[in-house]
Design a protein around this motif. Structure first.
Motif, PDB file in Angstrom:
ATOM      1  N   VAL A  50      -1.150  11.631  -7.187  1.00 24.42           N
ATOM      2  CA  VAL A  50      -0.522  10.361  -6.817  1.00 24.42           C
ATOM      3  C   VAL A  50      -0.959   9.305  -7.832  1.00 24.42           C
ATOM      4  CG1 VAL A  50      -2.339   9.595  -5.195  1.00 24.42           C
ATOM      5  CG2 VAL A  50       0.013   8.825  -4.882  1.00 24.42           C
ATOM      6  N   HIS A  51       0.022   8.503  -8.283  1.00 21.16           N
ATOM      7  CA  HIS A  51      -0.248   7.448  -9.268  1.00 21.16           C
ATOM      8  C   HIS A  51      -0.119   6.114  -8.542  1.00 21.16           C
ATOM      9  CE1 HIS A  51       0.121   5.137 -13.035  1.00 21.16           C
ATOM     10  NE2 HIS A  51       1.209   4.585 -12.528  1.00 21.16           N
ATOM     11  N   LEU A  52      -1.221   5.370  -8.477  1.00 23.11           N
ATOM     12  CA  LEU A  52      -1.283   4.192  -7.605  1.00 23.11           C
ATOM     13  C   LEU A  52      -1.270   2.867  -8.357  1.00 23.11           C
ATOM     14  CD1 LEU A  52      -4.128   5.359  -5.166  1.00 23.11           C
ATOM     15  CD2 LEU A  52      -1.651   5.497  -4.775  1.00 23.11           C
ATOM     16  N   HIS A  53      -0.459   1.961  -7.856  1.00 29.23           N
ATOM     17  CA  HIS A  53      -0.547   0.529  -8.163  1.00 29.23           C
ATOM     18  C   HIS A  53      -0.781  -0.165  -6.829  1.00 29.23           C
ATOM     19  CE1 HIS A  53       1.441   0.212 -12.287  1.00 29.23           C
ATOM     20  NE2 HIS A  53       1.642   1.481 -11.970  1.00 29.23           N
ATOM     21  N   MET A  54      -1.226  -1.408  -6.873  1.00 33.18           N
ATOM     22  CA  MET A  54      -1.434  -2.174  -5.642  1.00 33.18           C
ATOM     23  C   MET A  54      -0.608  -3.456  -5.665  1.00 33.18           C
ATOM     24  SD  MET A  54      -3.317  -0.481  -3.642  1.00 33.18           S
ATOM     25  CE  MET A  54      -3.372   1.245  -4.157  1.00 33.18           C
ATOM     26  N   ARG A  55      -0.302  -3.918  -4.467  1.00 28.93           N
ATOM     27  CA  ARG A  55       0.409  -5.199  -4.289  1.00 28.93           C
ATOM     28  C   ARG A  55      -0.461  -6.104  -3.426  1.00 28.93           C
ATOM     29  NH1 ARG A  55       6.064  -4.585  -5.201  1.00 28.93           N
ATOM     30  NH2 ARG A  55       6.380  -2.639  -6.354  1.00 28.93           N
ATOM     31  N   ASP A  56      -0.282  -7.415  -3.632  1.00 27.73           N
ATOM     32  CA  ASP A  56      -0.999  -8.355  -2.763  1.00 27.73           C
ATOM     33  C   ASP A  56      -0.201  -8.571  -1.468  1.00 27.73           C
ATOM     34  OD1 ASP A  56       1.053 -10.133  -3.306  1.00 27.73           O
ATOM     35  OD2 ASP A  56      -0.103 -11.322  -4.748  1.00 27.73           O
ATOM     36  N   ASP A  57      -0.671  -9.488  -0.637  1.00 25.84           N
ATOM     37  CA  ASP A  57      -0.052  -9.662   0.679  1.00 25.84           C
ATOM     38  C   ASP A  57       1.376 -10.217   0.582  1.00 25.84           C
ATOM     39  OD1 ASP A  57      -2.358  -8.681   1.715  1.00 25.84           O
ATOM     40  OD2 ASP A  57      -3.227 -10.655   2.162  1.00 25.84           O
ATOM     41  N   GLU A  58       1.723 -10.762  -0.579  1.00 32.70           N
ATOM     42  CA  GLU A  58       3.104 -11.244  -0.790  1.00 32.70           C
ATOM     43  C   GLU A  58       3.969 -10.180  -1.481  1.00 32.70           C
ATOM     44  OE1 GLU A  58       0.466 -13.695  -1.442  1.00 32.70           O
ATOM     45  OE2 GLU A  58       0.975 -14.076   0.656  1.00 32.70           O
ATOM     46  N   GLY A  59       3.371  -9.033  -1.766  1.00 37.48           N
ATOM     47  CA  GLY A  59       4.151  -7.962  -2.403  1.00 37.48           C
ATOM     48  C   GLY A  59       4.133  -7.995  -3.924  1.00 37.48           C
ATOM     49  N   GLN A  60       3.363  -8.938  -4.500  1.00 34.04           N
ATOM     50  CA  GLN A  60       3.265  -9.010  -5.963  1.00 34.04           C
ATOM     51  C   GLN A  60       2.180  -8.060  -6.452  1.00 34.04           C
ATOM     52  OE1 GLN A  60       5.360 -11.168  -7.658  1.00 34.04           O
ATOM     53  NE2 GLN A  60       6.197 -11.638  -5.637  1.00 34.04           N
ATOM     54  N   GLY A  61       2.326  -7.573  -7.688  1.00 36.60           N
ATOM     55  CA  GLY A  61       1.321  -6.683  -8.258  1.00 36.60           C
ATOM     56  C   GLY A  61      -0.043  -7.341  -8.315  1.00 36.60           C
ATOM     57  N   THR A  62      -1.083  -6.542  -8.029  1.00 36.88           N
ATOM     58  CA  THR A  62      -2.448  -7.051  -8.118  1.00 36.88           C
ATOM     59  C   THR A  62      -3.364  -5.937  -8.606  1.00 36.88           C
ATOM     60  OG1 THR A  62      -4.310  -7.997  -6.876  1.00 36.88           O
ATOM     61  CG2 THR A  62      -2.897  -6.493  -5.666  1.00 36.88           C
ATOM     62  N   MET A  63      -4.441  -6.325  -9.267  1.00 39.36           N
ATOM     63  CA  MET A  63      -5.449  -5.348  -9.672  1.00 39.36           C
ATOM     64  C   MET A  63      -6.688  -5.469  -8.774  1.00 39.36           C
ATOM     65  SD  MET A  63      -3.937  -3.655 -12.013  1.00 39.36           S
ATOM     66  CE  MET A  63      -5.218  -2.619 -12.719  1.00 39.36           C
ATOM     67  N   ASP A  64      -6.529  -6.058  -7.608  1.00 43.72           N
ATOM     68  CA  ASP A  64      -7.627  -6.276  -6.659  1.00 43.72           C
ATOM     69  C   ASP A  64      -8.262  -4.928  -6.254  1.00 43.72           C
ATOM     70  OD1 ASP A  64      -9.246  -6.859  -4.524  1.00 43.72           O
ATOM     71  OD2 ASP A  64      -7.774  -8.103  -3.466  1.00 43.72           O
ATOM     72  N   SER A  65      -9.519  -4.764  -6.622  1.00 41.96           N
ATOM     73  CA  SER A  65     -10.205  -3.484  -6.347  1.00 41.96           C
ATOM     74  C   SER A  65     -10.262  -3.165  -4.865  1.00 41.96           C
ATOM     75  CB  SER A  65     -11.649  -3.532  -6.854  1.00 41.96           C
ATOM     76  OG  SER A  65     -11.663  -3.738  -8.212  1.00 41.96           O
ATOM     77  N   SER A  66     -10.342  -4.221  -4.027  1.00 47.04           N
ATOM     78  CA  SER A  66     -10.463  -3.946  -2.587  1.00 47.04           C
ATOM     79  C   SER A  66      -9.186  -3.302  -2.042  1.00 47.04           C
ATOM     80  CB  SER A  66     -10.808  -5.222  -1.818  1.00 47.04           C
ATOM     81  OG  SER A  66      -9.736  -6.127  -1.903  1.00 47.04           O
ATOM     82  N   LYS A  67      -8.035  -3.613  -2.642  1.00 50.66           N
ATOM     83  CA  LYS A  67      -6.778  -2.965  -2.231  1.00 50.66           C
ATOM     84  C   LYS A  67      -6.798  -1.481  -2.644  1.00 50.66           C
ATOM     85  CE  LYS A  67      -4.370  -6.645  -0.777  1.00 50.66           C
ATOM     86  NZ  LYS A  67      -4.050  -6.857   0.634  1.00 50.66           N
TER      87      LYS A  67
END
Ligand code: ZN
Length: 282
Positions: A50-67
Protein backbone atom coordinates in the motif's frame (compact mmCIF):
# COMPACT_ATOMS: atom_id res chain seq x y z
CA UNK A 1 15.66 -14.53 -6.84
CA UNK A 2 14.00 -17.94 -6.46
CA UNK A 3 12.66 -19.37 -9.72
CA UNK A 4 9.10 -19.60 -8.33
CA UNK A 5 9.03 -15.84 -7.84
CA UNK A 6 9.74 -15.01 -11.49
CA UNK A 7 6.09 -15.43 -12.39
CA UNK A 8 4.77 -13.33 -9.49
CA UNK A 9 3.50 -9.81 -9.95
CA UNK A 10 3.34 -7.29 -7.11
CA UNK A 11 0.25 -5.08 -6.99
CA UNK A 12 0.72 -1.75 -5.22
CA UNK A 13 -2.44 0.10 -4.20
CA UNK A 14 -2.04 3.89 -4.24
CA UNK A 15 -5.12 4.83 -2.29
CA UNK A 16 -5.59 8.59 -2.33
CA UNK A 17 -2.59 10.76 -3.25
CA UNK A 18 -2.41 14.37 -2.15
CA UNK A 19 -4.58 16.27 -4.56
CA UNK A 20 -7.84 14.74 -5.79
CA UNK A 21 -10.84 15.79 -3.65
CA UNK A 22 -13.69 13.51 -2.63
CA UNK A 23 -15.99 15.62 -4.83
CA UNK A 24 -14.26 14.04 -7.87
CA UNK A 25 -14.67 10.50 -6.52
CA UNK A 26 -16.42 9.88 -3.18
CA UNK A 27 -14.55 6.59 -2.76
CA UNK A 28 -11.19 8.30 -2.16
CA UNK A 29 -10.24 7.56 1.46
CA UNK A 30 -9.32 10.73 3.33
CA UNK A 31 -9.17 10.11 7.08
CA UNK A 32 -6.62 7.73 8.65
CA UNK A 33 -9.50 5.39 9.55
CA UNK A 34 -10.80 5.33 5.96
CA UNK A 35 -7.27 4.83 4.64
CA UNK A 36 -6.63 1.87 6.99
CA UNK A 37 -9.94 0.24 6.08
CA UNK A 38 -9.29 0.65 2.37
CA UNK A 39 -5.75 -0.71 2.72
CA UNK A 40 -7.14 -3.79 4.44
CA UNK A 41 -9.78 -4.36 1.75
CA UNK A 42 -7.16 -3.92 -1.00
CA UNK A 43 -4.95 -6.48 0.75
CA UNK A 44 -7.88 -8.90 0.87
CA UNK A 45 -8.36 -8.32 -2.87
CA UNK A 46 -4.71 -9.07 -3.70
CA UNK A 47 -2.56 -5.97 -3.16
CA UNK A 48 0.75 -6.70 -1.45
CA UNK A 49 1.92 -3.09 -1.05
CA UNK A 50 0.00 0.00 0.00
CA UNK A 51 1.31 3.45 -0.97
CA UNK A 52 0.15 6.07 1.53
CA UNK A 53 -0.41 9.81 1.45
CA UNK A 54 -2.24 11.69 4.20
CA UNK A 55 -4.87 14.42 4.19
CA UNK A 56 -5.67 16.95 6.88
CA UNK A 57 -9.13 17.42 8.40
CA UNK A 58 -10.14 19.60 5.42
CA UNK A 59 -9.03 16.94 2.94
CA UNK A 60 -5.87 18.77 1.83
CA UNK A 61 -2.55 16.94 1.53
CA UNK A 62 -0.42 16.93 4.67
CA UNK A 63 2.87 15.42 5.77
CA UNK A 64 1.71 15.35 9.42
CA UNK A 65 3.45 12.36 11.00
CA UNK A 66 0.61 11.82 13.46
CA UNK A 67 -1.77 11.11 10.54
CA UNK A 68 0.68 8.56 9.11
CA UNK A 69 1.02 7.08 12.61
CA UNK A 70 -2.75 6.76 13.00
CA UNK A 71 -3.32 5.17 9.58
CA UNK A 72 -0.45 2.70 10.02
CA UNK A 73 -1.67 1.75 13.50
CA UNK A 74 -5.05 1.14 11.91
CA UNK A 75 -3.58 -1.13 9.23
CA UNK A 76 -1.43 -3.08 11.68
CA UNK A 77 -4.43 -3.51 13.99
CA UNK A 78 -5.75 -6.06 11.48
CA UNK A 79 -3.90 -9.05 12.91
CA UNK A 80 -4.13 -11.09 9.70
CA UNK A 81 -2.95 -8.31 7.36
CA UNK A 82 0.73 -8.38 6.39
CA UNK A 83 0.53 -5.81 3.59
CA UNK A 84 3.79 -3.93 2.96
CA UNK A 85 3.58 -0.33 4.09
CA UNK A 86 4.98 2.33 1.76
CA UNK A 87 4.73 6.08 2.29
CA UNK A 88 5.26 9.13 0.19
CA UNK A 89 8.03 11.68 0.72
CA UNK A 90 6.72 13.99 -1.98
CA UNK A 91 5.35 16.75 0.25
CA UNK A 92 2.20 18.72 -0.47
CA UNK A 93 1.16 21.31 -3.03
CA UNK A 94 1.92 23.94 -0.42
CA UNK A 95 5.53 24.19 0.63
CA UNK A 96 6.85 21.28 2.68
CA UNK A 97 10.34 21.53 4.14
CA UNK A 98 12.87 18.76 3.55
CA UNK A 99 12.48 17.77 7.20
CA UNK A 100 8.67 17.55 6.94
CA UNK A 101 9.03 15.28 3.93
CA UNK A 102 11.24 12.85 5.91
CA UNK A 103 10.00 13.07 9.49
CA UNK A 104 7.52 10.16 9.42
CA UNK A 105 10.24 7.78 8.22
CA UNK A 106 12.33 8.66 11.27
CA UNK A 107 9.45 8.31 13.72
CA UNK A 108 7.52 5.29 12.42
CA UNK A 109 9.51 2.07 12.27
CA UNK A 110 6.70 0.13 10.53
CA UNK A 111 7.27 2.00 7.25
CA UNK A 112 9.05 -0.39 4.89
CA UNK A 113 9.14 1.57 1.60
CA UNK A 114 9.53 5.31 0.96
CA UNK A 115 9.14 7.16 -2.31
CA UNK A 116 12.24 8.80 -3.79
CA UNK A 117 11.30 11.13 -6.64
CA UNK A 118 14.49 11.00 -8.62
CA UNK A 119 14.60 14.57 -9.95
CA UNK A 120 12.89 17.94 -10.19
CA UNK A 121 10.23 18.63 -12.83
CA UNK A 122 7.53 21.13 -13.81
CA UNK A 123 4.40 19.34 -12.58
CA UNK A 124 1.52 19.71 -15.06
CA UNK A 125 2.78 23.19 -16.08
CA UNK A 126 1.44 24.19 -12.69
CA UNK A 127 4.21 24.12 -10.10
CA UNK A 128 7.77 22.95 -9.60
CA UNK A 129 8.00 19.47 -8.10
CA UNK A 130 11.19 20.24 -6.26
CA UNK A 131 13.56 17.36 -5.51
CA UNK A 132 16.86 19.18 -5.11
CA UNK A 133 20.21 17.35 -5.06
CA UNK A 134 20.54 18.33 -1.37
CA UNK A 135 17.15 16.83 -0.51
CA UNK A 136 17.71 13.61 -2.45
CA UNK A 137 21.08 13.02 -0.77
CA UNK A 138 19.55 13.60 2.67
CA UNK A 139 16.58 11.40 1.84
CA UNK A 140 18.64 8.51 0.48
CA UNK A 141 20.88 8.53 3.53
CA UNK A 142 17.91 8.81 5.92
CA UNK A 143 16.30 5.79 4.26
CA UNK A 144 19.49 3.77 4.77
CA UNK A 145 19.73 4.85 8.40
CA UNK A 146 16.11 3.93 9.14
CA UNK A 147 15.92 0.72 7.10
CA UNK A 148 13.45 2.07 4.50
CA UNK A 149 13.59 0.73 0.93
CA UNK A 150 13.52 3.60 -1.58
CA UNK A 151 10.88 3.34 -4.29
CA UNK A 152 12.55 5.32 -7.06
CA UNK A 153 9.77 7.21 -8.78
CA UNK A 154 10.81 7.83 -12.39
CA UNK A 155 8.82 10.42 -14.33
CA UNK A 156 11.31 10.86 -17.16
CA UNK A 157 14.27 8.92 -18.52
CA UNK A 158 16.86 11.43 -17.28
CA UNK A 159 15.90 10.52 -13.74
CA UNK A 160 17.43 7.09 -14.29
CA UNK A 161 20.75 8.87 -14.83
CA UNK A 162 20.30 10.43 -11.39
CA UNK A 163 19.61 6.99 -9.93
CA UNK A 164 22.82 5.66 -11.46
CA UNK A 165 24.72 8.59 -9.94
CA UNK A 166 23.22 8.09 -6.48
CA UNK A 167 24.03 4.37 -6.56
CA UNK A 168 27.62 5.24 -7.53
CA UNK A 169 28.09 7.63 -4.60
CA UNK A 170 26.32 5.37 -2.08
CA UNK A 171 23.16 7.44 -1.53
CA UNK A 172 21.18 4.52 -2.98
CA UNK A 173 21.97 0.82 -2.75
CA UNK A 174 21.52 -1.88 -5.40
CA UNK A 175 19.27 -3.58 -6.31
CA UNK A 176 17.13 -0.57 -7.12
CA UNK A 177 13.34 -0.63 -7.05
CA UNK A 178 11.94 1.71 -9.72
CA UNK A 179 8.36 2.87 -10.17
CA UNK A 180 7.70 4.36 -13.62
CA UNK A 181 5.12 7.13 -13.17
CA UNK A 182 3.92 7.98 -16.67
CA UNK A 183 1.53 10.48 -18.15
CA UNK A 184 2.01 13.51 -15.92
CA UNK A 185 2.46 16.63 -18.01
CA UNK A 186 6.11 17.59 -17.58
CA UNK A 187 7.21 13.95 -17.51
CA UNK A 188 7.13 11.22 -20.14
CA UNK A 189 3.90 10.33 -21.88
CA UNK A 190 2.26 7.10 -20.80
CA UNK A 191 2.84 4.91 -23.85
CA UNK A 192 3.98 1.30 -24.15
CA UNK A 193 6.85 2.54 -26.38
CA UNK A 194 8.13 4.83 -23.62
CA UNK A 195 7.86 2.02 -21.08
CA UNK A 196 9.88 -0.27 -23.35
CA UNK A 197 12.58 2.38 -23.65
CA UNK A 198 12.67 3.02 -19.90
CA UNK A 199 13.11 -0.69 -19.25
CA UNK A 200 16.29 -0.67 -21.36
CA UNK A 201 17.72 2.12 -19.19
CA UNK A 202 17.30 0.40 -15.81
CA UNK A 203 20.27 -0.26 -13.54
CA UNK A 204 21.35 -3.92 -13.50
CA UNK A 205 19.27 -6.13 -11.16
CA UNK A 206 16.57 -3.47 -10.78
CA UNK A 207 13.03 -4.52 -9.92
CA UNK A 208 10.44 -2.29 -11.56
CA UNK A 209 6.79 -1.42 -11.54
CA UNK A 210 4.74 1.04 -13.58
CA UNK A 211 1.52 2.96 -13.85
CA UNK A 212 -0.08 5.44 -16.23
CA UNK A 213 -2.30 8.32 -15.21
CA UNK A 214 -6.01 8.36 -16.04
CA UNK A 215 -7.03 6.52 -19.20
CA UNK A 216 -3.41 5.50 -19.77
CA UNK A 217 -3.69 3.34 -16.69
CA UNK A 218 -4.87 0.33 -18.73
CA UNK A 219 -2.26 0.20 -21.53
CA UNK A 220 0.57 0.71 -19.05
CA UNK A 221 -0.77 -1.97 -16.69
CA UNK A 222 -1.05 -4.53 -19.50
CA UNK A 223 2.35 -3.53 -20.94
CA UNK A 224 4.03 -3.84 -17.54
CA UNK A 225 2.57 -7.31 -17.01
CA UNK A 226 3.71 -8.38 -20.49
CA UNK A 227 7.20 -6.93 -20.02
CA UNK A 228 7.92 -8.58 -16.69
CA UNK A 229 7.22 -5.64 -14.42
CA UNK A 230 4.98 -5.10 -11.43
CA UNK A 231 1.93 -2.84 -11.35
CA UNK A 232 0.44 -0.01 -9.35
CA UNK A 233 -3.24 0.82 -9.34
CA UNK A 234 -5.47 3.10 -7.29
CA UNK A 235 -7.39 6.31 -7.02
CA UNK A 236 -4.20 8.38 -6.64
CA UNK A 237 -3.55 7.79 -10.33
CA UNK A 238 -6.92 7.15 -11.89
CA UNK A 239 -10.42 7.77 -10.52
CA UNK A 240 -12.45 5.92 -13.18
CA UNK A 241 -13.09 2.21 -13.68
CA UNK A 242 -14.29 2.83 -17.22
CA UNK A 243 -15.48 5.89 -19.11
CA UNK A 244 -17.65 7.90 -16.72
CA UNK A 245 -17.77 5.14 -14.07
CA UNK A 246 -16.07 6.05 -10.80
CA UNK A 247 -13.84 3.32 -9.39
CA UNK A 248 -13.07 2.09 -5.91
CA UNK A 249 -9.56 1.08 -4.95
CA UNK A 250 -10.74 -2.49 -4.42
CA UNK A 251 -12.22 -2.68 -7.93
CA UNK A 252 -8.95 -1.49 -9.45
CA UNK A 253 -6.99 -4.09 -7.46
CA UNK A 254 -9.47 -6.81 -8.45
CA UNK A 255 -9.09 -5.94 -12.12
CA UNK A 256 -5.28 -6.07 -11.84
CA UNK A 257 -5.56 -9.51 -10.22
CA UNK A 258 -7.74 -10.71 -13.11
CA UNK A 259 -5.37 -9.26 -15.73
CA UNK A 260 -2.35 -10.91 -14.11
CA UNK A 261 -4.09 -14.31 -13.92
CA UNK A 262 -5.49 -14.12 -17.45
CA UNK A 263 -1.97 -13.45 -18.66
CA UNK A 264 -0.81 -16.67 -17.00
CA UNK A 265 1.07 -15.08 -14.13
CA UNK A 266 0.17 -15.00 -10.46
CA UNK A 267 -0.19 -12.32 -7.82
CA UNK A 268 2.64 -11.99 -5.28
CA UNK A 269 1.69 -12.28 -1.63
CA UNK A 270 3.22 -9.68 0.72
CA UNK A 271 5.69 -12.35 1.88
CA UNK A 272 6.73 -13.02 -1.73
CA UNK A 273 6.83 -9.30 -2.48
CA UNK A 274 9.20 -8.76 0.46
CA UNK A 275 11.50 -11.38 -1.01
CA UNK A 276 11.33 -9.83 -4.51
CA UNK A 277 12.01 -6.35 -3.11
CA UNK A 278 14.75 -7.47 -0.69
CA UNK A 279 12.79 -6.37 2.35
CA UNK A 280 13.05 -8.09 5.73
CA UNK A 281 10.06 -10.29 6.48
CA UNK A 282 7.69 -9.11 9.25
ZN1 ZN B 1 2.08 8.99 -4.25
Amino acid sequence: MRKELENKVIITAALCGTITPKSVNPHIPITPVEIAEDAYRCWQAGASVVHLHMRDDEGQGTMDSSKFREAINGIRAYADCDIIIGCTSSGTLLFSSDEERMRHFKLISEIEIGSFDAGTMNWSCNHVFDNSPEFLEKLGRAYQEHGVKPELEIFDSGMLGNVEHYIKIGVLKSPAYCQFCLGILGGMKATPENLMFLKTQLPPDAVWSAFGIGAAHMPIMYSAIAMGGHVRVGLEDNVYYSKGVKATNVQLVERAVQAIRLFGKDVATPEEAREILNLPQL
